[in-house]
Design an enzyme around this catalytic site. Structure first.
Site, PDB file in Angstrom:
ATOM      1  N   GLU A  51       0.271   0.654   2.739  1.00 21.51           N
ATOM      2  CA  GLU A  51      -0.736   1.331   1.916  1.00 21.51           C
ATOM      3  C   GLU A  51      -0.875   2.812   2.264  1.00 21.51           C
ATOM      4  O   GLU A  51      -0.932   3.655   1.376  1.00 21.51           O
ATOM      5  CB  GLU A  51      -2.077   0.603   1.991  1.00 21.51           C
ATOM      6  CG  GLU A  51      -2.052  -0.812   1.414  1.00 21.51           C
ATOM      7  CD  GLU A  51      -1.537  -0.894  -0.018  1.00 21.51           C
ATOM      8  OE1 GLU A  51      -1.428   0.137  -0.692  1.00 21.51           O
ATOM      9  OE2 GLU A  51      -1.215  -2.022  -0.452  1.00 21.51           O
ATOM     10  N   GLU A 107      -2.058 -11.193  -3.378  1.00 27.62           N
ATOM     11  CA  GLU A 107      -2.405 -10.443  -2.175  1.00 27.62           C
ATOM     12  C   GLU A 107      -3.912 -10.572  -1.955  1.00 27.62           C
ATOM     13  O   GLU A 107      -4.664 -10.431  -2.923  1.00 27.62           O
ATOM     14  CB  GLU A 107      -2.042  -8.962  -2.308  1.00 27.62           C
ATOM     15  CG  GLU A 107      -2.207  -8.235  -0.980  1.00 27.62           C
ATOM     16  CD  GLU A 107      -1.789  -6.766  -1.036  1.00 27.62           C
ATOM     17  OE1 GLU A 107      -1.488  -6.249  -2.123  1.00 27.62           O
ATOM     18  OE2 GLU A 107      -1.788  -6.137   0.032  1.00 27.62           O
ATOM     19  N   HIS A 146       5.541   1.164  -4.314  1.00 28.47           N
ATOM     20  CA  HIS A 146       5.507   0.002  -3.414  1.00 28.47           C
ATOM     21  C   HIS A 146       6.822  -0.776  -3.441  1.00 28.47           C
ATOM     22  O   HIS A 146       7.111  -1.527  -2.521  1.00 28.47           O
ATOM     23  CB  HIS A 146       4.387  -0.955  -3.823  1.00 28.47           C
ATOM     24  CG  HIS A 146       3.078  -0.738  -3.114  1.00 28.47           C
ATOM     25  ND1 HIS A 146       2.980  -0.542  -1.763  1.00 28.47           N
ATOM     26  CD2 HIS A 146       1.794  -0.740  -3.580  1.00 28.47           C
ATOM     27  CE1 HIS A 146       1.698  -0.418  -1.425  1.00 28.47           C
ATOM     28  NE2 HIS A 146       0.965  -0.517  -2.501  1.00 28.47           N
ATOM     29  N   GLU A 159       1.960   1.819  -7.572  1.00 31.89           N
ATOM     30  CA  GLU A 159       2.516   0.454  -7.633  1.00 31.89           C
ATOM     31  C   GLU A 159       4.039   0.501  -7.696  1.00 31.89           C
ATOM     32  O   GLU A 159       4.718  -0.297  -7.059  1.00 31.89           O
ATOM     33  CB  GLU A 159       1.948  -0.323  -8.820  1.00 31.89           C
ATOM     34  CG  GLU A 159       0.416  -0.388  -8.901  1.00 31.89           C
ATOM     35  CD  GLU A 159      -0.272  -0.785  -7.607  1.00 31.89           C
ATOM     36  OE1 GLU A 159       0.312  -1.578  -6.848  1.00 31.89           O
ATOM     37  OE2 GLU A 159      -1.392  -0.293  -7.334  1.00 31.89           O
ATOM     38  N   GLY A 169      -7.411  -2.135  -8.487  1.00 30.33           N
ATOM     39  CA  GLY A 169      -6.803  -1.265  -9.504  1.00 30.33           C
ATOM     40  C   GLY A 169      -5.546  -1.870 -10.111  1.00 30.33           C
ATOM     41  O   GLY A 169      -5.398  -1.919 -11.332  1.00 30.33           O
ATOM     42  N   ALA A 170      -4.665  -2.339  -9.243  1.00 25.63           N
ATOM     43  CA  ALA A 170      -3.409  -2.901  -9.726  1.00 25.63           C
ATOM     44  C   ALA A 170      -2.688  -3.568  -8.563  1.00 25.63           C
ATOM     45  O   ALA A 170      -3.116  -3.447  -7.414  1.00 25.63           O
ATOM     46  CB  ALA A 170      -2.517  -1.808 -10.306  1.00 25.63           C
ATOM     47  N   MET A 171      -1.585  -4.250  -8.873  1.00 26.26           N
ATOM     48  CA  MET A 171      -0.886  -5.001  -7.841  1.00 26.26           C
ATOM     49  C   MET A 171       0.620  -4.916  -8.039  1.00 26.26           C
ATOM     50  O   MET A 171       1.127  -5.110  -9.133  1.00 26.26           O
ATOM     51  CB  MET A 171      -1.372  -6.461  -7.886  1.00 26.26           C
ATOM     52  CG  MET A 171      -0.719  -7.358  -6.868  1.00 26.26           C
ATOM     53  SD  MET A 171      -1.075  -6.784  -5.182  1.00 26.26           S
ATOM     54  CE  MET A 171       0.413  -7.317  -4.350  1.00 26.26           C
ATOM     55  N   GLU A 172       1.301  -4.657  -6.911  1.00 29.71           N
ATOM     56  CA  GLU A 172       2.725  -4.318  -6.944  1.00 29.71           C
ATOM     57  C   GLU A 172       3.680  -5.505  -6.918  1.00 29.71           C
ATOM     58  O   GLU A 172       4.814  -5.357  -6.439  1.00 29.71           O
ATOM     59  CB  GLU A 172       3.017  -3.422  -5.742  1.00 29.71           C
ATOM     60  CG  GLU A 172       2.978  -4.127  -4.360  1.00 29.71           C
ATOM     61  CD  GLU A 172       1.659  -3.998  -3.609  1.00 29.71           C
ATOM     62  OE1 GLU A 172       0.629  -3.743  -4.271  1.00 29.71           O
ATOM     63  OE2 GLU A 172       1.643  -4.165  -2.367  1.00 29.71           O
ATOM     64  N   ASN A 173       3.295  -6.687  -7.435  1.00 29.87           N
ATOM     65  CA  ASN A 173       4.197  -7.840  -7.411  1.00 29.87           C
ATOM     66  C   ASN A 173       5.609  -7.429  -7.829  1.00 29.87           C
ATOM     67  O   ASN A 173       5.783  -6.646  -8.761  1.00 29.87           O
ATOM     68  CB  ASN A 173       3.696  -8.895  -8.404  1.00 29.87           C
ATOM     69  CG  ASN A 173       2.208  -9.063  -8.341  1.00 29.87           C
ATOM     70  OD1 ASN A 173       1.663  -9.445  -7.318  1.00 29.87           O
ATOM     71  ND2 ASN A 173       1.510  -8.718  -9.421  1.00 29.87           N
TER      72      ASN A 173
HETATM   73  N1  0A1 Z   1      -1.783  -3.849  -2.974  1.00 29.98           N
HETATM   74  C1  0A1 Z   1      -2.562  -3.348  -4.058  1.00 29.98           C
HETATM   75  C2  0A1 Z   1      -4.019  -3.522  -3.942  1.00 29.98           C
HETATM   76  C3  0A1 Z   1      -4.557  -4.881  -4.070  1.00 29.98           C
HETATM   77  C4  0A1 Z   1      -5.023  -5.546  -2.963  1.00 29.98           C
HETATM   78  C5  0A1 Z   1      -5.653  -6.757  -3.044  1.00 29.98           C
HETATM   79  C6  0A1 Z   1      -5.795  -7.294  -4.291  1.00 29.98           C
HETATM   80  O1  0A1 Z   1      -6.449  -8.488  -4.443  1.00 29.98           O
HETATM   81  C7  0A1 Z   1      -7.095  -9.012  -3.371  1.00 29.98           C
HETATM   82  C8  0A1 Z   1      -5.330  -6.653  -5.417  1.00 29.98           C
HETATM   83  C9  0A1 Z   1      -4.693  -5.451  -5.287  1.00 29.98           C
HETATM   84  C10 0A1 Z   1      -2.374  -1.852  -4.100  1.00 29.98           C
HETATM   85  O2  0A1 Z   1      -2.388  -1.209  -3.075  1.00 29.98           O
HETATM   86  O3  0A1 Z   1      -2.253  -1.309  -5.175  1.00 29.98           O
HETATM   87 ZN    ZN Z   2      -1.031  -0.080  -2.521  1.00 28.20          ZN
END
Ligand code: 0A1
Ligand code: ZN
Length: 889
Positions: free
Chosen positions: A332, A133, A313, A310, A273-277
């Site tokens: 978000e 992302e 999400h 996360e 902070g973190a990522m919701e893959n």
């Molecule tokens: N979607 C994640 C936040 C996030 C956005 C961008 C990133 O890299 C460019 C990394 C994480 C969240 O809302 O937690």
């Molecule tokens: Zn988020």
């Protein structure tokens, strides 16, 4: 090998109004990732077909996004193309003349070991991980890298087994095997179609902690948290938070997890902070690793919230995703609102609300008042990574809260249910969300077209209130006026639909019944008025005595309220309002008024004095503190210098710092006995635990210690040193160390040194050590921060270190905004250094300049010079370029 450079052509803006559905769709992706130390080879097999909704336009070429890669080959339906059959630029691969549907196989080479931007595939502590992302997937392979293209992924990862025993991707592990040469492979399949930004893979030497959760329909889910060996003992809180989140989402939203595996991987180099893959969340270690020795209560709460965020999400973002990046707040804003609700349920709801509003005002109101102000749904951007902002996240969450305030919990839930019923598996817009809320509540008296303006208009509305009681008619007339100042690109604004939750507090402190003129009966003790006009009056009848209005209870809308009530009325609300948020708010308003008054005195060359009534009010808070210690700790907190500055025509950082310190010193010395007593009570009461009660006790104790240290007496210093040395748990140790770092105590250096020696092996603890020094109000802070950039534990390549030291320093109002411009020069140097390595982090840092026009001419000149210096630097990233341009505009 020739890797196409990362420097794009002149940055250009993307506009929401230009949105068009993709000309091509991708149904399936088969990725093969061959990880080798020198180079990684990615083979991607795409099943593409023309998008029927664009059929009328005739056959468009397939244009795939791609950056910073070497293209090796392109094959269409098993036929290898000659390079003359396709076109490659620094940002795309175009394949013309394809049939209606085709299988396109693309081979690329990348070098994750050289990737310092931490987007796409990169290495952290020797392990491979990804961040896609918003547009990182295009740094792994050529693709339609946009969220409205959703595909099913099968991913095979191949690597040396000894170095990378763990191979992970989204979905389920479907096959794995060893090769004869010491390499091994694993194949993962994700049954859910997803946009490329939710792709993830990890390869490394990680240990795992495993648990399980049984969903309400009986699905058994295996939960795993992967960390670097040695950190297994620090994941219990994250795991516990995950299980609580899964249960809460079932109970509060009726949403159940949809796979048999949920994996979290913690990495120490991560921009956010973190990522919701999908089913493979990648986390910054900061939001996973904790034990009471190394983490503060704030860290524990942060982990609970981010793990929940996360996880949530999975439905709000993954199952229903965004059509385009202008819709970012669709996922978000909603997900932040959901994590706020969750944390409120797990802890104290009023305390959580106060913390959230404090943050909103500190960072989002500031953004809304500056050159980077933008609507919750922006209309254009140069670099999408610049739009992961407090406006999209936190103000977006306020918009969600307003839906709920306007519709009530049941109406809100109906809207949510309809949203999922309509849009599961789709990529949609904030308009679609609003339509679901509207259609599920046909009887709600809400002007939806007007409500939509919350997404479209930037800026924080100001609401001016005025009230008059008429004893003869026993009525109270409340007049509310709203205004919204122009923001960049939006000179004219229309009135918003502002939900005003209010009560009328009677002379004895009890809420009075609320009957509006023309109504048959009174409705509750708090009710929600719809402010829809620029100016509107509401007349309450049957009001037995002159009330004090309690406006915007629970902070029912993200506005600045101006209400000319007296200090005595504020003190009354502090003590009596049935709404906890507004009890706190009254104290903040009073403190703000007094601090700004003191700054004005100082500017006029007079001595600053603290009104005795204020000290008395703080004394009353101390006397009631045992009723709710967490709340009392927040009530004792003075508004921050940053937030106070927002109320000044020309910000005076020195005046604000001095006034605030004067209050702290005066309260500390005048109320010394009460503070010491409370400190002692909190210290002795109960064993160490991570519970809301125990955290409240520590917060209150440390608030007391802060005031006592401000008074500067020897007894306080002894308490503080004792707490530092004997403290059980990082919360107490760090609270004491911050006060010591900010003091002139002779023990100061030794304490800081001892801390660094004790915690040199714990990067997350060292981050705290950098921050306490960066935040110190001492005059030598910049010099120290400069020195610390050369400390062996510091690395400009690690985002957490940058946020801790450089980010910490920019939050230090008095020192960053030093009148001689030294703070600005330091930041500009760091931004330029960072931009070549990690544009996203550089851009987040450069935002500290954004409010430069709010300062005096001297500071403005220094800030402008530094911004221009950055602007004039060749090869700037689009990220930093965009923020600097807007700031200088
Ligand atoms: N979607 C994640 C936040 C996030 C956005 C961008 C990133 O890299 C460019 C990394 C994480 C969240 O809302 O937690
Ligand atoms: Zn988020």
């Amino acid at each position: 090998m020739d890797i196409v450079g990362t420097t794009p052509a002149a940055p250009k803006a993307i506009h929401l109004s230009d949105y068009a559905p993709p000309a091509w769709l991708i149904d399936t992706v088969e990725l093969h990732v061959d990880l080798r130390e020198d180079v990684t080879t990615v083979t991607s097999r795409l099943a593409v077909r023309r998008n029927p909704v664009r059929a009328a336009e005739g056959p468009a070429p397939l244009v795939l996004d791609g950056e910073a890669m070497e293209l090796v080959s392109v094959t269409v339906d098993n036929r290898l193309l000659h390079p003359a059959d396709y076109a490659v630029t620094a940002e795309s691969l175009t394949v013309p003349r394809l049939p209606e549907a085709a299988t396109v196989e693309i081979v690329t080479r990348i070098k994750p070991q050289e990737n310092t931007a931490l987007q796409g595939l990169y290495k952290s502590s020797g392990n491979y991980c990804t961040q896609c992302e918003a547009e990182g997937f295009r740094r792994i392979t050529y693709f339609l890298d946009r969220p409205d293209v959703m595909a099913r992924y099968t991913v095979t990862i191949e690597a040396e087994k000894a170095r990378y025993p763990v191979l992970l991707s989204n979905g389920n592990l479907v096959d794995q095997g060893d090769r004869l040469d010491g390499r091994h492979w694993a194949r993962w399949n994700d049954p859910w179609p997803k946009p490329s930004y939710l792709f993830a893979m990890v390869a490394g030497a990680l240990t795992q902690v495993e648990d399980r959760f049984v969903t309400r329909s009986g699905r058994e889910v295996t939960l795993r948290i992967f960390v670097e060996p040695g950190n297994e003992g620090k994941v219990a809180h994250a795991m516990d938070s995950l299980k609580k989140s899964m249960k809460w989402d079932e109970d509060a939203y009726g949403l159940e997890y949809d796979l048999d595996i949920f994996n979290i991987v913690a990495v120490s180099d991560f921009n956010m902070g973190a990522m919701e893959n999908k089913s493979l969340n990648v986390f910054n270690t900061k939001y996973v690793l904790a034990n009471p020795e190394t983490a503060t209560d704030t860290d524990f709460l942060g982990i609970e919230t981010v793990v929940a965020h996360e996880y949530f999400h999975n439905w709000t973002g993954n199952r229903v995703t965004c059509r385009d990046w202008f819709q970012l707040s669709l996922k978000e804003g909603l997900t932040v609102f959901r994590d706020q609700q969750f944390s409120a349920d797990m802890n104290s709801a009023p305390v959580k609300r106060i913390q959230d509003v404090t943050r909103l005002r500190q960072v989002q109101f500031a953004e809304d008042a500056g050159p980077t102000a933008h609507p919750v749904r922006p209309e254009s951007y140069i670099e999408i990574n610049n739009f992961y902002t407090p406006t999209v996240y936190e103000k977006g969450a306020e918009v969600l809260r307003m839906y709920r305030t306007l519709l009530g919990p049941q109406g809100y839930r109906k809207g949510i249910d309809l949203y999922f019923q309509r849009h599961d598996g789709q990529a949609v817009t904030t308009d679609d969300f609003l339509a679901a809320m509207r259609d599920a509540n046909p009887d709600a008296a809400v002007d939806w077209a007007q409500f939509q303006l919350w997404y479209r208009q930037a800026g924080t509305p100001v609401v001016e209130a005025d009230g008059a009681y008429d004893a003869a008619s026993r009525s109270y007339r409340l007049t509310l006026r709203q205004s919204l100042a122009p923001t960049p690109g939006q000179p004219e604004k229309a009135p918003l639909l502002i939900p005003v939750a209010l009560g009328l507090v009677g002379p004895d402190g009890a809420d009075l019944p609320l009957r509006l003129e023309g109504e048959a009966a009174a409705a509750g003790s708090t009710r929600v008025l719809h402010l829809t006009e620029a100016s509107q009056s509401f007349t309450f009848v049957d009001v037995p005595a002159a009330p004090v209005p309690s406006l915007f209870r629970g902070f029912s809308a993200p506005v600045r309220l101006r209400f000319p009530c007296s200090d005595a009325e504020l003190t009354f609300l502090m003590a009596k309002d049935s709404d906890a948020f507004n009890r706190w708010e009254a104290g903040q308003t009073l403190a703000t008024r007094i601090i700004l008054g003191m700054v004005a005195e100082r500017t006029a060359g007079r001595a600053m004095t603290v009104p005795p009534a204020f000290v008395e009010a703080v004394g009353a808070t101390l006397a009631r503190a045992h009723e709710d210690r967490s709340f009392a700790a927040l009530a004792l907190m003075l508004p921050s210098e940053g937030y106070l500055g927002q109320s000044m025509e020309v910000v005076d950082p020195d005046g604000l710092h001095e006034a605030r310190e004067t209050i702290r010193r005066t309260v500390g010395s005048s109320l010394g006995a009460a503070l010491r007593r409370l400190y002692g009570e909190c210290r002795e009461d109960g064993p160490f635990a991570i519970t809301p009660e125990a955290m409240g006790r520590r917060a209150l104790k440390n608030a007391c210690l802060g005031y006592l240290m401000a008074a500067g007496d020897a007894e306080a210093a002894a308490l503080c040193l004792e707490q530092y040395r004997g403290g059980s748990g990082m919360t107490d140790v760090l609270a004491a160390l911050s006060l010591i770092a900010d003091s002139d105590l002779p023990e100061r250096e030794a304490c800081l040194e001892a801390f660094a020696t004790r915690w040199q092996g714990e990067p997350l603890v060292m981050d705290k050590w950098f921050t306490v020094q960066a935040l110190s109000g001492r005059p030598d802070t910049l010099e120290r921060v400069r020195r610390l950039t050369g400390h062996p534990a510091f690395s400009i390549r690690n985002p957490n270190k940058v946020y801790a030291l450089i980010g910490g320093f920019t939050a230090n109002q008095a020192r960053f905004h030093a009148a001689d411009g030294s703070g600005y020069a330091f930041l500009a140097e760091r931004v330029l250094e960072l931009d070549g390595l990690n544009p996203q982090v550089a851009s987040r840092m450069v935002k500290a300049f954004a409010r430069w026009r709010k300062f005096d001419a001297g500071r403005q000149a220094h800030a402008r010079a530094q911004l221009e210096r950055i602007q004039a630097t060749p090869g700037l990233s689009p990220d930093v370029f965009e923020i600097v341009e807007r700031s200088l505009d």
